[in-house]
Design a protein around this motif. Structure first.
Motif, PDB file in Angstrom:
ATOM      1  N   SER A 115       0.815  -1.215   0.000  1.00 47.72           N
ATOM      2  CA  SER A 115       0.000   0.000   0.000  1.00 47.72           C
ATOM      3  C   SER A 115       0.846   1.261   0.000  1.00 47.72           C
ATOM      4  O   SER A 115       0.347   2.351  -0.278  1.00 47.72           O
ATOM      5  N   ILE A 116       2.129   1.130   0.299  1.00 49.65           N
ATOM      6  CA  ILE A 116       2.989   2.298   0.370  1.00 49.65           C
ATOM      7  C   ILE A 116       3.194   2.926  -1.007  1.00 49.65           C
ATOM      8  O   ILE A 116       3.490   4.106  -1.124  1.00 49.65           O
ATOM      9  N   TRP A 117       3.011   2.141  -2.064  1.00 51.83           N
ATOM     10  CA  TRP A 117       3.173   2.708  -3.404  1.00 51.83           C
ATOM     11  C   TRP A 117       2.124   3.782  -3.671  1.00 51.83           C
ATOM     12  O   TRP A 117       2.344   4.699  -4.454  1.00 51.83           O
ATOM     13  N   GLY A 173      13.017   1.398   7.401  1.00 53.57           N
ATOM     14  CA  GLY A 173      13.495   2.692   6.943  1.00 53.57           C
ATOM     15  C   GLY A 173      13.376   2.860   5.431  1.00 53.57           C
ATOM     16  O   GLY A 173      12.942   3.912   4.946  1.00 53.57           O
ATOM     17  N   VAL A 174      13.740   1.828   4.669  1.00 53.87           N
ATOM     18  CA  VAL A 174      13.671   1.898   3.209  1.00 53.87           C
ATOM     19  C   VAL A 174      12.220   2.009   2.748  1.00 53.87           C
ATOM     20  O   VAL A 174      11.894   2.802   1.844  1.00 53.87           O
ATOM     21  N   ILE A 175      11.336   1.217   3.348  1.00 56.06           N
ATOM     22  CA  ILE A 175       9.919   1.266   2.987  1.00 56.06           C
ATOM     23  C   ILE A 175       9.357   2.669   3.240  1.00 56.06           C
ATOM     24  O   ILE A 175       8.622   3.223   2.416  1.00 56.06           O
ATOM     25  N   THR A 176       9.705   3.249   4.367  1.00 59.66           N
ATOM     26  CA  THR A 176       9.218   4.590   4.690  1.00 59.66           C
ATOM     27  C   THR A 176       9.743   5.615   3.701  1.00 59.66           C
ATOM     28  O   THR A 176       9.011   6.517   3.279  1.00 59.66           O
ATOM     29  N   LEU A 231       1.306   6.078   6.264  1.00 58.70           N
ATOM     30  CA  LEU A 231       2.568   6.764   6.514  1.00 58.70           C
ATOM     31  C   LEU A 231       2.811   6.952   8.006  1.00 58.70           C
ATOM     32  O   LEU A 231       3.938   6.794   8.486  1.00 58.70           O
ATOM     33  N   ARG A 232       1.774   7.269   8.738  1.00 63.01           N
ATOM     34  CA  ARG A 232       1.931   7.433  10.182  1.00 63.01           C
ATOM     35  C   ARG A 232       2.337   6.115  10.836  1.00 63.01           C
ATOM     36  O   ARG A 232       3.151   6.097  11.762  1.00 63.01           O
ATOM     37  N   ILE A 233       1.764   5.029  10.354  1.00 64.60           N
ATOM     38  CA  ILE A 233       2.104   3.724  10.920  1.00 64.60           C
ATOM     39  C   ILE A 233       3.572   3.395  10.664  1.00 64.60           C
ATOM     40  O   ILE A 233       4.293   2.945  11.561  1.00 64.60           O
ATOM     41  N   TRP A 234       4.032   3.628   9.429  1.00 65.40           N
ATOM     42  CA  TRP A 234       5.429   3.327   9.117  1.00 65.40           C
ATOM     43  C   TRP A 234       6.379   4.259   9.859  1.00 65.40           C
ATOM     44  O   TRP A 234       7.453   3.833  10.303  1.00 65.40           O
ATOM     45  N   ALA A 235       6.005   5.517  10.001  1.00 65.74           N
ATOM     46  CA  ALA A 235       6.850   6.436  10.761  1.00 65.74           C
ATOM     47  C   ALA A 235       6.931   6.014  12.226  1.00 65.74           C
ATOM     48  O   ALA A 235       8.001   6.047  12.845  1.00 65.74           O
ATOM     49  N   LEU A 236       5.797   5.594  12.776  1.00 69.12           N
ATOM     50  CA  LEU A 236       5.786   5.106  14.150  1.00 69.12           C
ATOM     51  C   LEU A 236       6.623   3.836  14.272  1.00 69.12           C
ATOM     52  O   LEU A 236       7.324   3.621  15.264  1.00 69.12           O
ATOM     53  N   GLY A 237       6.567   2.995  13.235  1.00 72.48           N
ATOM     54  CA  GLY A 237       7.379   1.786  13.228  1.00 72.48           C
ATOM     55  C   GLY A 237       8.861   2.091  13.267  1.00 72.48           C
ATOM     56  O   GLY A 237       9.645   1.378  13.914  1.00 72.48           O
ATOM     57  N   ASN A 238       9.273   3.166  12.594  1.00 72.14           N
ATOM     58  CA  ASN A 238      10.680   3.564  12.635  1.00 72.14           C
ATOM     59  C   ASN A 238      11.119   3.942  14.043  1.00 72.14           C
ATOM     60  O   ASN A 238      12.229   3.612  14.471  1.00 72.14           O
TER      61      ASN A 238
END
Length: 392
Positions: free
Chosen positions: A54-56, A133-136, A63-70
């Motif tokens: 879904s990041i594409w 990090g790369v996915i974000t 985006l918030r989820i991936w940033a929080l994951g970082n």
């Protein structure tokens, strides 16, 4: 509030030293334990890639989820690094990037397989941190409209992770010199600060930073960042002088442990005073809800960290509490960063931040977490930072 006993010689280790031939072969279902670790890391990376489809076409929520994951993985690997240290597994893999001079995996390491498994497991986690990090970074690059400020922060993260891996290698090559260990941890905390910045700014429109609180609270938040980082530095010096060096052969700083501990404790008390001051100003000054929540969370975390610090002092540094204290240090730093970034907001053009004037900005219509590039994303002063969502 990382308290240490007055002498390293008084420390009673909960885990007895392991002889080199103990746990020589850890095999599960005919597969060496390190094989399971590699498989688990590979599955984790694959799961992240699948989740990243879904990041594409990123949404604000994704985006918030991936940033929080970082934030979680960069803080988490610092905690697992503490586990490596307190179990004396730091040289379980004696080389880098290989585990031994002849193998990338822990075979004939000269250390107990238990120690090798702990160290090798921590190394494999780096791939998970890098993948997040790369996915974000890809997701931020796919934002419409594109945001240069967010892209720069997102780009720093994977390169920072790779840099951390190199510092980890230097740490091994130096036989766990405390200066290298300290640098390794502090760089992780720098990465955590950047990931918190990315998480916060993703929720705001592109613009120039403006104060969302009074100048006094903003100044206190800056002071907490400075004192908080000095507190982290002092903690690494205590660690480099204390008993948990990561290996029996690891060099130690020949410093006055009680004196260093007192410096660390003084900085911790200063952090507590700053946290109390920030909370009082935020609640009495009518700050926005997110600022009040951030100041309250910081105060609670610092208090709990202090209780934990004095408890481990009284119990003479049991390993489990040392790891929990490192976790508390990471959470304290995250809370300090969150408060700092809550005191300013990115505001488009000449708009005034809602948190400063009390005026509400009109939210755009909800489209399943997305907004068009023409719609400004914002929240009222009561609901916290304004939000901006990437389109497709």
């Amino acid at each position: 509030m990382f308290a240490s006993p007055t002498s390293a010689a008084t420390v009673t280790n909960a885990l007895p030293p392991l002889a080199a031939d103990e746990f020589e072969d850890i095999v599960l279902l005919g597969v060496p334990f390190w094989g399971w670790q590699i498989a688990l890391a590979a599955v984790g990376v694959l799961a992240l890639v699948l989740l990243a489809r879904s990041i594409w076409n990123p949404t604000q929520k994704s985006l918030r989820i991936w940033a929080l994951g970082n934030i979680a993985v960069n803080a988490g690997i610092a905690v697992t690094g503490a586990t490596v240290r307190v179990t004396s597994s730091g040289l379980g893999c004696s080389e880098w990037p290989q585990c031994t001079p002849d193998s990338f995996v822990p075979i004939d390491t000269g250390h107990a397989a238990f120690n090798a498994a702990i160290e090798f497991g921590n190394r494999t986690l780096t791939f998970l941190v890098l993948a997040v990090g790369v996915i974000t970074l890809i997701a931020v690059a796919r934002m419409i409209p594109r945001r240069r400020d967010l892209f720069v922060m997102a780009a720093i993260i994977p390169f920072g992770v790779m840099g951390q891996a190199v510092v980890g290698g230097i740490t091994v090559w130096s036989n766990l010199h405390p200066a290298a260990v300290a640098t390794h941890f502090l760089l992780s905390m720098v990465m955590v600060f950047i990931t918190v910045a990315l998480y916060v700014r993703l929720q705001e429109p592109e613009g120039k930073p403006q104060l969302a609180v009074g100048p006094m609270l903003h100044a206190v938040s800056i002071g907490l960042v400075v004192v908080g980082f000095l507190l982290l530095i002092a903690g690494t010096v205590v660690t480099g002088t204390g008993p948990h060096g990561g290996d029996a052969a690891a060099p130690r700083w020949n410093l006055d442990l009680p004196a260093i501990t007192q410096v660390h404790s003084a900085l911790a008390w200063l952090t507590l005073v700053g946290s109390v001051l920030a909370a009082v100003i935020a609640f009495r000054g009518g700050a926005s809800r997110i600022v009040r929540a951030s100041s309250a969370a910081l105060l609670v975390i610092v208090l709990l960290q202090g209780v934990l610090g004095y408890t481990q002092y009284a119990l003479e540094l049991p390993e489990a509490l040392v790891v929990l204290h490192v976790l508390g240090s990471a959470l304290t730093w995250i809370a300090i960063a969150r408060l700092y970034f809550a005191t300013t907001r990115l505001v488009p053009g000449g708009d005034k931040p809602g948190g400063e004037t009390g005026a509400e900005l009109t939210p755009a219509a909800d489209r399943g977490g997305e907004r068009s590039s023409a719609e400004p994303a914002a929240e009222s002063a009561e609901s916290g930072p304004a939000e901006t969502s990437p389109g497709r």
